[in-house]
Motif scaffolding. Structure first.
Motif, short mmCIF file in Angstrom:
data_model
loop_
_atom_site.label_atom_id
_atom_site.label_comp_id
_atom_site.label_asym_id
_atom_site.label_seq_id
_atom_site.Cartn_x
_atom_site.Cartn_y
_atom_site.Cartn_z
N GLN A 170 0.85 -1.16 0.26
CA GLN A 170 -0.03 0.01 0.00
C GLN A 170 0.93 1.39 0.15
N LEU A 171 2.05 1.19 0.77
CA LEU A 171 2.85 2.55 0.73
C LEU A 171 3.30 2.75 -0.60
N TYR A 172 3.83 1.61 -1.16
CA TYR A 172 4.56 1.72 -2.46
C TYR A 172 3.61 2.11 -3.43
N LYS A 173 2.36 1.61 -3.54
CA LYS A 173 1.48 2.18 -4.54
C LYS A 173 1.13 3.53 -4.13
N ALA A 174 0.88 3.83 -3.04
CA ALA A 174 0.44 5.21 -2.59
C ALA A 174 1.57 6.30 -3.05
N VAL A 175 2.97 5.99 -3.15
CA VAL A 175 3.71 6.90 -3.29
C VAL A 175 4.19 6.88 -4.95
N ALA A 176 4.44 5.75 -5.32
CA ALA A 176 4.93 5.41 -6.68
C ALA A 176 3.68 5.71 -7.72
N MET A 224 -8.05 -6.04 7.98
CA MET A 224 -8.34 -4.66 7.80
C MET A 224 -7.37 -4.23 6.55
N ALA A 225 -6.07 -4.70 6.70
CA ALA A 225 -5.41 -4.20 5.16
C ALA A 225 -6.28 -4.62 4.04
N VAL A 226 -6.70 -6.09 4.11
CA VAL A 226 -7.29 -6.36 2.79
C VAL A 226 -8.66 -5.52 2.54
N PHE A 227 -9.36 -5.30 3.52
CA PHE A 227 -10.47 -4.32 3.20
C PHE A 227 -10.03 -2.90 2.53
N GLN A 228 -8.76 -2.46 3.22
CA GLN A 228 -8.47 -1.02 2.61
C GLN A 228 -8.14 -1.04 1.06
#
Length: 375
Positions: A122-128, A247-251
């Motif tokens: 998620q962090l990678y996708k949010a930034v890259a 919770m991570a999968v839901f997000q």
């Protein structure tokens, strides 16, 4: 390098030091590094509301610079007070303000690796693969205007022309906090919004979920329905990482429309309304879980919990004006149901006092809107 150090100082060190203040006024078994950092962030945002909203309403020129100066003084004094309390407790040999609740920790399980992979994804996708949407033309530009011109909500972001007070957005000052971090770090507000904020707010949200999970899975009931030991904390070790994975999968897979909380959480992380949905509302659940900790009444007498509730309420106003109303409704319904279930009517008055900042906020907002309509 200096920008990275500044970001670490203002986004990690300062909130952590501020969080030592409410940690000093709660039971030792509730004190964890997560509690300190989360309460510090909500405390910091509450201080920013105290500094920024009056400046927006009553300072016409260079109001951002005025608010920044006031906020800097408030945060540094609060951080110093937190460090002083930590030193005082250490000198007196009292239970630690940081690790008091970590004596019964959670052992490492392979399921945690799955969660951290999902978090890293998620962090990678949010930034890259950062997302741009129409709201960037307003919120991010407002942050940039504050950074470059030193004013808040006095310049139209779409045209660059001067304007009067923007009633709709004036009291939701989260973009101004982003601008403050941009100024302190010396980084362009757009970069802070699209790169720094996801790297900070996404892990902070999962830290909040972790603290919620610690409460939900902390005690093991015996066959007769009682708890194991008097005050003894026993974790369901297998449940907490599974909870975090869910919770991570839901997000990740919650983008079923452009209006879901999960969509805002990952694609508009830097916007106040995303923070209201991802952090403020779950934080209220977290606070009430601590107040009503499976019938243990010390949660209702810990002053630090009520301080945290006030700060969370004020953070709602920083994020979004409508969030203040939604938070009040959620608090009212939750408190009434729990008061009936626990037969503890005194808590209604305590929660009522904690909601006073929200009432004042809504009164000012309604007065501004009414005055604007009369013009």
């Amino acid at each position: 390098m200096l920008s990275v150090i500044s970001c670490i100082f203002w986004l990690l060190v300062i909130p952590f030091c501020i969080g030592l203040i409410p940690a000093n006024f709660i039971s030792a078994d509730k004190r964890t590094p997560g509690f300190v950092l989360l309460s510090g962030y909500f405390g910091m945002w509450a201080l920013f509301e105290l500094a920024a909203v009056p400046a927006v309403l009553w300072v016409e020129y260079h109001n951002f610079r005025v608010a920044s100066a006031v906020f800097t003084v408030l945060t540094l004094l609060s951080a110093a007070a937190g460090v002083l309390l930590l030193y005082r407790n250490a000198k007196a040999g009292a239970p630690g303000l940081i690790m008091g609740g970590c004596r019964t920790g959670v052992e490492w399980q392979k399921e945690w690796l799955i969660f951290f992979v999902l978090l890293g994804f998620q962090l990678y996708k949010a930034v890259a693969y950062t997302s741009f949407d129409g709201d960037d033309a307003y919120y991010v530009v407002e942050s940039l205007i504050a950074q470059e011109a030193g004013v808040m909500y006095r310049i139209l972001p779409l045209t660059g022309g001067s304007t009067g007070l923007d009633v709709r957005h004036a009291m939701a000052v989260f973009p101004m906090w982003v601008a403050y971090i941009s100024v302190r770090a010396g980084v362009h507000a757009t970069i802070v919004s699209h790169v720094v904020m996801p790297l900070v707010l996404i892990p902070l949200t999962y830290l909040l979920f972790y603290e919620i999970g610690r409460i939900l899975f902390i005690k093991t009931p015996l066959k007769d329905g009682t708890q194991t030991g008097a005050g003894e904390n026993v974790f369901h070790r297998e449940n907490l990482p599974i909870f975090m994975i869910i919770m991570a999968v839901f997000q990740i897979f919650g983008n079923v429309s452009i209006y879901t909380n999960e969509t805002f959480f990952l694609t508009r992380t830097w916007q106040g309304k995303a923070v209201a949905g991802a952090l403020v509302i779950p934080a209220l659940i977290w606070v009430f879980l601590q107040i009503y900790d499976r019938g243990v009444k010390n949660g209702r007498t810990d002053a630090g919990i009520w301080m945290l509730l006030v700060c969370v309420n004020m953070t709602a106003g920083v994020c979004s004006s409508i969030a203040v109303f939604l938070v009040c409704i959620l608090i009212a319904v939750t408190t009434f149901c729990l008061a009936v279930a626990e037969r503890d009517w005194k808590v209604l008055f305590k929660v009522g006092f904690a909601c006073i900042p929200n009432v004042v906020y809504m009164a000012v907002y309604v007065y501004m809107a009414y005055s604007y309509l009369l013009k």
